[in-house]
Design an enzyme around this catalytic site. Sequence first.
Site, PDB file in Angstrom:
ATOM      1  N   ASN A 169      -8.563  -0.076 -11.039  1.00 30.07           N
ATOM      2  CA  ASN A 169      -8.523   1.227 -10.364  1.00 30.07           C
ATOM      3  C   ASN A 169      -7.164   1.865 -10.668  1.00 30.07           C
ATOM      4  O   ASN A 169      -6.152   1.465 -10.101  1.00 30.07           O
ATOM      5  CB  ASN A 169      -8.700   0.999  -8.850  1.00 30.07           C
ATOM      6  CG  ASN A 169      -8.521   2.276  -8.051  1.00 30.07           C
ATOM      7  OD1 ASN A 169      -8.464   3.378  -8.606  1.00 30.07           O
ATOM      8  ND2 ASN A 169      -8.441   2.136  -6.738  1.00 30.07           N
ATOM      9  N   TRP A 170      -7.190   2.814 -11.586  1.00 31.97           N
ATOM     10  CA  TRP A 170      -5.917   3.420 -12.003  1.00 31.97           C
ATOM     11  C   TRP A 170      -5.338   4.352 -10.940  1.00 31.97           C
ATOM     12  O   TRP A 170      -4.200   4.781 -11.051  1.00 31.97           O
ATOM     13  CB  TRP A 170      -6.114   4.214 -13.309  1.00 31.97           C
ATOM     14  CG  TRP A 170      -6.437   3.377 -14.510  1.00 31.97           C
ATOM     15  CD1 TRP A 170      -6.612   2.026 -14.560  1.00 31.97           C
ATOM     16  CD2 TRP A 170      -6.626   3.849 -15.856  1.00 31.97           C
ATOM     17  NE1 TRP A 170      -6.907   1.629 -15.840  1.00 31.97           N
ATOM     18  CE2 TRP A 170      -6.914   2.726 -16.660  1.00 31.97           C
ATOM     19  CE3 TRP A 170      -6.584   5.107 -16.457  1.00 31.97           C
ATOM     20  CZ2 TRP A 170      -7.153   2.831 -18.033  1.00 31.97           C
ATOM     21  CZ3 TRP A 170      -6.826   5.213 -17.816  1.00 31.97           C
ATOM     22  CH2 TRP A 170      -7.103   4.080 -18.592  1.00 31.97           C
ATOM     23  N   LYS A 171      -6.137   4.714  -9.962  1.00 33.57           N
ATOM     24  CA  LYS A 171      -5.703   5.664  -8.913  1.00 33.57           C
ATOM     25  C   LYS A 171      -5.175   6.946  -9.564  1.00 33.57           C
ATOM     26  O   LYS A 171      -5.663   7.343 -10.616  1.00 33.57           O
ATOM     27  CB  LYS A 171      -4.679   5.018  -7.974  1.00 33.57           C
ATOM     28  CG  LYS A 171      -5.161   3.682  -7.427  1.00 33.57           C
ATOM     29  CD  LYS A 171      -4.358   3.196  -6.268  1.00 33.57           C
ATOM     30  CE  LYS A 171      -4.860   1.821  -5.858  1.00 33.57           C
ATOM     31  NZ  LYS A 171      -4.218   1.316  -4.656  1.00 33.57           N
ATOM     32  N   HIS A 207     -13.006   3.474  -1.026  1.00 33.83           N
ATOM     33  CA  HIS A 207     -11.687   2.822  -1.098  1.00 33.83           C
ATOM     34  C   HIS A 207     -10.906   3.144   0.183  1.00 33.83           C
ATOM     35  O   HIS A 207     -11.049   4.240   0.742  1.00 33.83           O
ATOM     36  CB  HIS A 207     -10.918   3.336  -2.330  1.00 33.83           C
ATOM     37  CG  HIS A 207      -9.679   2.541  -2.595  1.00 33.83           C
ATOM     38  ND1 HIS A 207      -8.510   2.754  -1.899  1.00 33.83           N
ATOM     39  CD2 HIS A 207      -9.435   1.513  -3.448  1.00 33.83           C
ATOM     40  CE1 HIS A 207      -7.605   1.893  -2.325  1.00 33.83           C
ATOM     41  NE2 HIS A 207      -8.142   1.128  -3.266  1.00 33.83           N
ATOM     42  N   GLU A 255      -8.031   4.055   0.683  1.00 35.73           N
ATOM     43  CA  GLU A 255      -7.233   5.301   0.610  1.00 35.73           C
ATOM     44  C   GLU A 255      -8.118   6.520   0.863  1.00 35.73           C
ATOM     45  O   GLU A 255      -7.659   7.517   1.428  1.00 35.73           O
ATOM     46  CB  GLU A 255      -6.526   5.375  -0.755  1.00 35.73           C
ATOM     47  CG  GLU A 255      -5.379   4.365  -0.826  1.00 35.73           C
ATOM     48  CD  GLU A 255      -5.073   3.816  -2.214  1.00 35.73           C
ATOM     49  OE1 GLU A 255      -5.442   4.453  -3.220  1.00 35.73           O
ATOM     50  OE2 GLU A 255      -4.458   2.730  -2.286  1.00 35.73           O
ATOM     51  N   GLU A 307     -11.520  -5.587   0.319  1.00 35.13           N
ATOM     52  CA  GLU A 307     -10.106  -5.271   0.108  1.00 35.13           C
ATOM     53  C   GLU A 307      -9.401  -5.163   1.456  1.00 35.13           C
ATOM     54  O   GLU A 307      -9.426  -4.092   2.084  1.00 35.13           O
ATOM     55  CB  GLU A 307      -9.973  -3.937  -0.627  1.00 35.13           C
ATOM     56  CG  GLU A 307     -10.631  -3.915  -1.980  1.00 35.13           C
ATOM     57  CD  GLU A 307      -9.967  -2.862  -2.870  1.00 35.13           C
ATOM     58  OE1 GLU A 307      -9.389  -3.251  -3.890  1.00 35.13           O
ATOM     59  OE2 GLU A 307     -10.013  -1.666  -2.524  1.00 35.13           O
ATOM     60  N   GLY A 325      -1.590  -3.017  -2.500  1.00 37.37           N
ATOM     61  CA  GLY A 325      -0.315  -2.441  -2.933  1.00 37.37           C
ATOM     62  C   GLY A 325       0.900  -3.000  -2.216  1.00 37.37           C
ATOM     63  O   GLY A 325       1.997  -2.468  -2.335  1.00 37.37           O
ATOM     64  N   SER A 341      -3.453  -6.796  -4.147  1.00 37.67           N
ATOM     65  CA  SER A 341      -2.332  -7.512  -4.755  1.00 37.67           C
ATOM     66  C   SER A 341      -2.774  -8.693  -5.616  1.00 37.67           C
ATOM     67  O   SER A 341      -2.121  -9.741  -5.651  1.00 37.67           O
ATOM     68  CB  SER A 341      -1.332  -7.966  -3.679  1.00 37.67           C
ATOM     69  OG  SER A 341      -0.787  -6.834  -3.024  1.00 37.67           O
ATOM     70  N   GLY A 361      -5.611  -2.806  -8.521  1.00 34.62           N
ATOM     71  CA  GLY A 361      -4.874  -1.548  -8.511  1.00 34.62           C
ATOM     72  C   GLY A 361      -3.669  -1.626  -9.437  1.00 34.62           C
ATOM     73  O   GLY A 361      -3.770  -1.452 -10.654  1.00 34.62           O
ATOM     74  N   GLY A 362      -2.501  -1.907  -8.864  1.00 33.21           N
ATOM     75  CA  GLY A 362      -1.246  -1.883  -9.612  1.00 33.21           C
ATOM     76  C   GLY A 362      -1.275  -2.643 -10.925  1.00 33.21           C
ATOM     77  O   GLY A 362      -0.803  -2.155 -11.960  1.00 33.21           O
TER      78      GLY A 362
HETATM   79  C1  PEP Z   1      -6.719  -1.273  -4.797  1.00 31.13           C
HETATM   80  O1  PEP Z   1      -6.138  -0.245  -4.507  1.00 31.13           O
HETATM   81  O2  PEP Z   1      -7.963  -1.283  -4.902  1.00 31.13           O
HETATM   82  C2  PEP Z   1      -5.919  -2.466  -5.009  1.00 31.13           C
HETATM   83  C3  PEP Z   1      -6.513  -3.620  -4.953  1.00 31.13           C
HETATM   84  O3  PEP Z   1      -4.594  -2.271  -5.228  1.00 31.13           O
HETATM   85  P1  PEP Z   1      -3.497  -3.402  -5.593  1.00 31.13           P
HETATM   86  O4  PEP Z   1      -4.120  -4.300  -6.602  1.00 31.13           O
HETATM   87  O5  PEP Z   1      -2.351  -2.615  -6.153  1.00 31.13           O
HETATM   88  O6  PEP Z   1      -3.187  -4.087  -4.325  1.00 31.13           O
END
Ligand code: PEP
Length: 249
Positions: free
Chosen positions: A9-11, A94, A96, A166, A172, A212, A233-234
Amino acid sequence: MRKKIVAGNWKMNKTLQDGMELAKTINRQVYDNNVIVVLCTPFIHLSDVAKVLSKDSLFLGAQNCASEASGAFTGEVSAEMIRSAGADYVIIGHSERRTYFKESDSILNKKVKLSLANNLIPIFCCGEVLAERQAGKHIQVVKDQVEKGLFDLSPEDFSRTVIAYEPVWAIGTGVNATAEQAQEMHKVIRDCIAGKYGNPIAENTSILYGGSCKPSNAKELFTNPDVDGGLIGGASLTASDFMGIVNAF
Ligand code: PEP
């Protein structure tokens, strides 16, 4: 047998040019095996990225879609448009989106149905915030999200969905759920699906972990019997980290 999936997920990251570079690098490094890899890019990247993905196990996804099919909804992007740009997947719900854009269970349920009607596979996200876990309410919160978001689907439609657990406190933050915490919740979700749709469908549903996840912890998380991959994500923003996670299977 259920599919193993690692979705990035590049956001709201990467210019179109940077996104194209990343997609090309990942396309070169993915070798077709038993893991499905999905790149969930910003909307404006979709049709260009679609052109550079050539591997059978590498797919394109969006990060959201509109809750209406079409019409006067300025700034929105419909499931049909996403499909027409070459995507096969779309992230729905998600945390967010739930938090910053106040997307309710009923809005998310509409988005899931529009995704399916347009041949997109929804990656439906659920997860508790820290206060809910500390209050011992995390299992009920996640069950409610899954039931309200998905459980009025027909068995055929439900079978086309993917779920991502999640925990919001892990997204994050650098603090991932432990393998035990992830397995516990994934089993709860699978049992809940079995209660509604029966064992064969529950056993075939891919349930991804997100929060994470990185190359150093992916293997430990993915070896759990009910963890079928990750929503990343990251660590999806650099090819080496992302591929490190893909290759953890
Ligand atoms: C996400 O936003 O779906 C996610 C899992 O982020 P991260 O891996 O950065 O925690």
